[in-house]
Design an enzyme around this catalytic site. Structure first.
Site, PDB file in Angstrom:
ATOM      1  N   ASP A 198       7.208   4.973  -0.815  1.00 18.53           N
ATOM      2  CA  ASP A 198       7.394   4.033  -1.915  1.00 18.53           C
ATOM      3  C   ASP A 198       6.043   3.820  -2.592  1.00 18.53           C
ATOM      4  O   ASP A 198       5.143   3.196  -2.015  1.00 18.53           O
ATOM      5  CB  ASP A 198       7.955   2.714  -1.366  1.00 18.53           C
ATOM      6  CG  ASP A 198       8.334   1.727  -2.459  1.00 18.53           C
ATOM      7  OD1 ASP A 198       7.841   1.875  -3.601  1.00 18.53           O
ATOM      8  OD2 ASP A 198       9.118   0.801  -2.172  1.00 18.53           O
ATOM      9  N   HIS A 199       5.909   4.330  -3.827  1.00 12.94           N
ATOM     10  CA  HIS A 199       4.614   4.282  -4.507  1.00 12.94           C
ATOM     11  C   HIS A 199       4.236   2.863  -4.951  1.00 12.94           C
ATOM     12  O   HIS A 199       3.094   2.626  -5.378  1.00 12.94           O
ATOM     13  CB  HIS A 199       4.644   5.218  -5.728  1.00 12.94           C
ATOM     14  CG  HIS A 199       3.304   5.765  -6.097  1.00 12.94           C
ATOM     15  ND1 HIS A 199       2.143   5.431  -5.431  1.00 12.94           N
ATOM     16  CD2 HIS A 199       2.927   6.614  -7.085  1.00 12.94           C
ATOM     17  CE1 HIS A 199       1.120   6.055  -5.982  1.00 12.94           C
ATOM     18  NE2 HIS A 199       1.567   6.779  -7.002  1.00 12.94           N
ATOM     19  N   ARG A 200       5.163   1.926  -4.854  1.00 12.68           N
ATOM     20  CA  ARG A 200       4.808   0.538  -5.147  1.00 12.68           C
ATOM     21  C   ARG A 200       3.914  -0.040  -4.057  1.00 12.68           C
ATOM     22  O   ARG A 200       3.115  -0.951  -4.303  1.00 12.68           O
ATOM     23  CB  ARG A 200       6.076  -0.331  -5.267  1.00 12.68           C
ATOM     24  CG  ARG A 200       6.993   0.046  -6.429  1.00 12.68           C
ATOM     25  CD  ARG A 200       8.276  -0.749  -6.389  1.00 12.68           C
ATOM     26  NE  ARG A 200       9.013  -0.505  -5.140  1.00 12.68           N
ATOM     27  CZ  ARG A 200      10.139  -1.139  -4.791  1.00 12.68           C
ATOM     28  NH1 ARG A 200      10.644  -2.059  -5.609  1.00 12.68           N
ATOM     29  NH2 ARG A 200      10.749  -0.858  -3.671  1.00 12.68           N
ATOM     30  N   ILE A 228       2.405   2.209  -1.428  1.00 10.34           N
ATOM     31  CA  ILE A 228       1.522   3.218  -0.827  1.00 10.34           C
ATOM     32  C   ILE A 228       0.938   4.095  -1.924  1.00 10.34           C
ATOM     33  O   ILE A 228       1.672   4.645  -2.751  1.00 10.34           O
ATOM     34  CB  ILE A 228       2.305   4.071   0.190  1.00 10.34           C
ATOM     35  CG1 ILE A 228       2.879   3.175   1.303  1.00 10.34           C
ATOM     36  CG2 ILE A 228       1.401   5.151   0.795  1.00 10.34           C
ATOM     37  CD1 ILE A 228       3.890   3.861   2.187  1.00 10.34           C
TER      38      ILE A 228
END
Length: 427
Positions: free
Chosen positions: A396-398, A400
Site C-alpha cells: 500500500d503506497h499510502r 510504504i
C-alpha cells in the site's frame, strides 16, 4: 416451531444454502446439523434448536436466505402432521413467514433507491392485504416493487427481493459529491459470434470478485520484484523432510516463508500495520498472524496462521497442512480467515515466476512467491548454478515508500538464505 436462520455474526445478514441434510419426516436431535450455509467464504453448519420431527422444509439448495427467515418447521416426535390447526395457527400460517426478516437501512435515500426502481407513477400494483400491511410497516411504496405474478401482482418473494436490493445498495460505498458514477455494465450477446456455455457465478466467486475490486480500487498498489537464492534452503528441506513426515508434518517452502517473513516484519513493522482511514492513524500490530492464499476448486481462500513468531518450523508445517486441507474441504470457518496482518501467496508448486498479488485489505502488503529455477549467477566472484526463487512484494503506497520496500525485500532475501540445520531440528 419454526426454525429460523439465526444471527451468524457481526455484519452477517444471511447466506446461501449449500446443502440440506434432512428431509420431511426425519427425526432430529437438538444440535444436529440440519443444513449447511455459505456465508462470505466459509461454510457453516446450522444446528436444530430442539429435538423433533421435520415438518415442512421452506428453502432449497442454492437459495439465498436472510437472518430471521424460516428454514423449516419442527413438530414434537409422535405428533400428527395432519392434526387440524387451531384458529391461531391458521392466522399465523396465513401471515408470510419472512415478513420481518430484514429492515431497510435508514441511510438509504430516496434518490439512491430510485436508481434501481421504477419511478413513482401509475396505480399501486395488486397485492394481498398482508403484503400491503408489511410494505406499509416497512415504509415501502409498492409501486417501486416489480411484481412477478400475473398482472404484476406483488407476492412475498418480490417484496423480499426488493428489500435485499435495498440492503445491497445501502452497503455500497457512498460516492463522493461530484464523483463520476460508474455506469452499469451493458449485456453482450457472445452467441452472435459462435457457440457459448454459460455458468452462474458461485457465491464464493462473487465474494472473491467483490473483494478483489474493492482492494484494487481502494489501495494504490506498487509491486517490488527480486530473487532469493534458495539452493542451501532446499538442501536442508531434502535433509529433514522425511523426519517431518514421520512426525505428521509436511515440510514445504511455505513453512520457511512464514519464518522468513516474520523476521523481516520485525525489522520493518510498517509492513505488519494497517491504515485506519476513519481515525487517520496507522495501527501497528504487536502480533504476527499470517494469511496463506490457498488455491481450491471453489476459488481462492485465505486461512490465517496465528502467532507465527511463537511457533517452531515443525509446528508451522503442521498448521499449514491442517489449514490448507480445511480450506480445500470447505471446513474452514470465518474466524479462521480473519485477523491477518500479512499474506503469503505461494504459486511455486503450480509454476510461473513473478506476478503482482493484490493486497488483502486492511493489510498493508502481500508476498508473492514463484517457482524456483536453476540459473547461472555470479556468487563469491565465481560463476555458479544456483536455485533462484522469484519473489514479489505488493504494498500500500499510502503507508510504504519505495525505499522502505527495497530495504524490506533485502532483509527478506537474507532471511531466506540464513536458515541452518539447527532451525529445522524438532524438540
Amino acid at each position: 416451531m419454526d426454525v429460523k436462520l439465526p444471527k451468524l455474526g457481526e455484519s452477517a445478514e444471511g447466506g446461501t444454502i449449500v446443502s440440506i441434510l434432512v428431509k420431511e419426516g426425519d427425526a432430529v436431535d437438538k444440535g444436529q446439523t440440519i443444513l449447511e450455509l455459505e456465508n462470505e467464504k466459509a461454510v457453516a453448519p446450522i444446528p436444530a434448536p430442539a429435538a423433533g420431527v421435520v415438518g415442512q422444509i421452506c428453502v432449497k439448495e442454492g437459495e439465498r436466505v436472510s437472518v430471521g427467515q424460516t428454514l423449516l418447521t419442527l413438530r414434537e416426535a409422535g405428533g400428527s402432521s395432519t392434526a387440524a390447526p387451531s384458529s391461531a395457527t391458521q392466522k399465523a400460517a396465513a401471515r408470510p413467514a419472512a415478513a420481518v426478516a430484514v429492515v431497510p437501512s435508514p441511510s438509504l435515500t430516496v434518490a439512491a433507491e430510485a436508481v434501481l426502481e421504477p419511478p413513482l407513477d401509475g396505480p399501486v400494483p395488486p397485492a394481498s392485504p398482508d403484503i400491503r400491511r408489511i410494505a406499509r410497516e416497512l415504509g415501502i411504496d409498492l409501486r417501486r416493487v416489480r411484481g412477478s405474478e400475473s398482472g404484476g401482482r406483488v407476492v412475498m418473494a418480490d417484496l423480499r427481493a426488493y428489500v435485499a436490493r435495498l440492503h445491497a445498495l445501502a452497503a455500497q460505498p457512498k460516492t463522493a459529491p461530484g464523483a463520476a458514477v460508474r455506469p452499469a455494465p451493458e449485456p453482450v450477446d457472445f452467441s452472435k459470434w459462435g457457440p457459448v456455455t454459460r455458468k452462474s457465478l458461485s457465491p464464493l466467486r462473487k465474494t472473491i470478485a467483490r473483494r478483489m475490486v474493492e482492494n484494487w480500487n481502494s489501495i494504490p498498489h506498487v509491486t517490488q520484484f527480486d530473487e532469493a537464492d534458495i539452493t542451501a534452503l532446499m538442501e536442508l528441506r531434502k535433509q529433514f523432510a522425511a523426519d517431518y513426515e514421520k512426525h505428521g508434518a509436511r515440510l514445504t517452502l511455505t513453512s520457511f516463508a512464514l519464518e522468513a517473513v516474520v523476521a523481516a516484519l520485525k525489522k520493518h513493522p510498517i509492513f505488519n500495520a494497517s491504515l485506519d482511514e476513519s481515525a487517520g492513524e496507522i495501527v501497528f500490530k504487536d502480533y504476527f498472524h499470517i494469511g496463506l492464499a490457498v488455491d481450491t476448486e471453489q476459488g481462492l481462500m485465505v486461512p490465517v496462521i496465528r502467532d507465527v513468531d511463537k511457533k517452531s518450523l515443525f509446528q508451522l508445517s503442521k498448521d499449514v497442512q491442517e489449514l490448507a486441507d480445511k480450506a480445500r474441504d470447505r471446513k474452514i470457518t470465518l474466524d479462521e480467515m480473519r485477523g491477518g496482518t500479512f499474506t503469503i501467496s505461494n504459486q511455486g508448486g503450480i509454476g510461473g515466476a513473478h506476478f503482482t498479488p493484490i493486497v488483502n485489505k486492511p493489510e498493508a502488503a502481500i508476498l508473492g512467491i514463484g517457482r524456483g529455477a536453476l540459473k547461472t549467477v555470479v556468487k563469491d566472484k565465481q560463476i555458479q548454478q544456483r536455485l533462484m526463487m522469484p519473489i514479489a512484494i505488493s504494498y500500500d503506497h499510502r503507508l510504504i515508500d519505495g525505499g522502505t520496500a527495497a530495504r524490506f525485500i533485502v532483509d527478506l532475501i537474507a532471511a531466506f538464505e540464513a536458515f541452518t540445520a539447527s532451525d529445522l531440528k524438532m524438540g
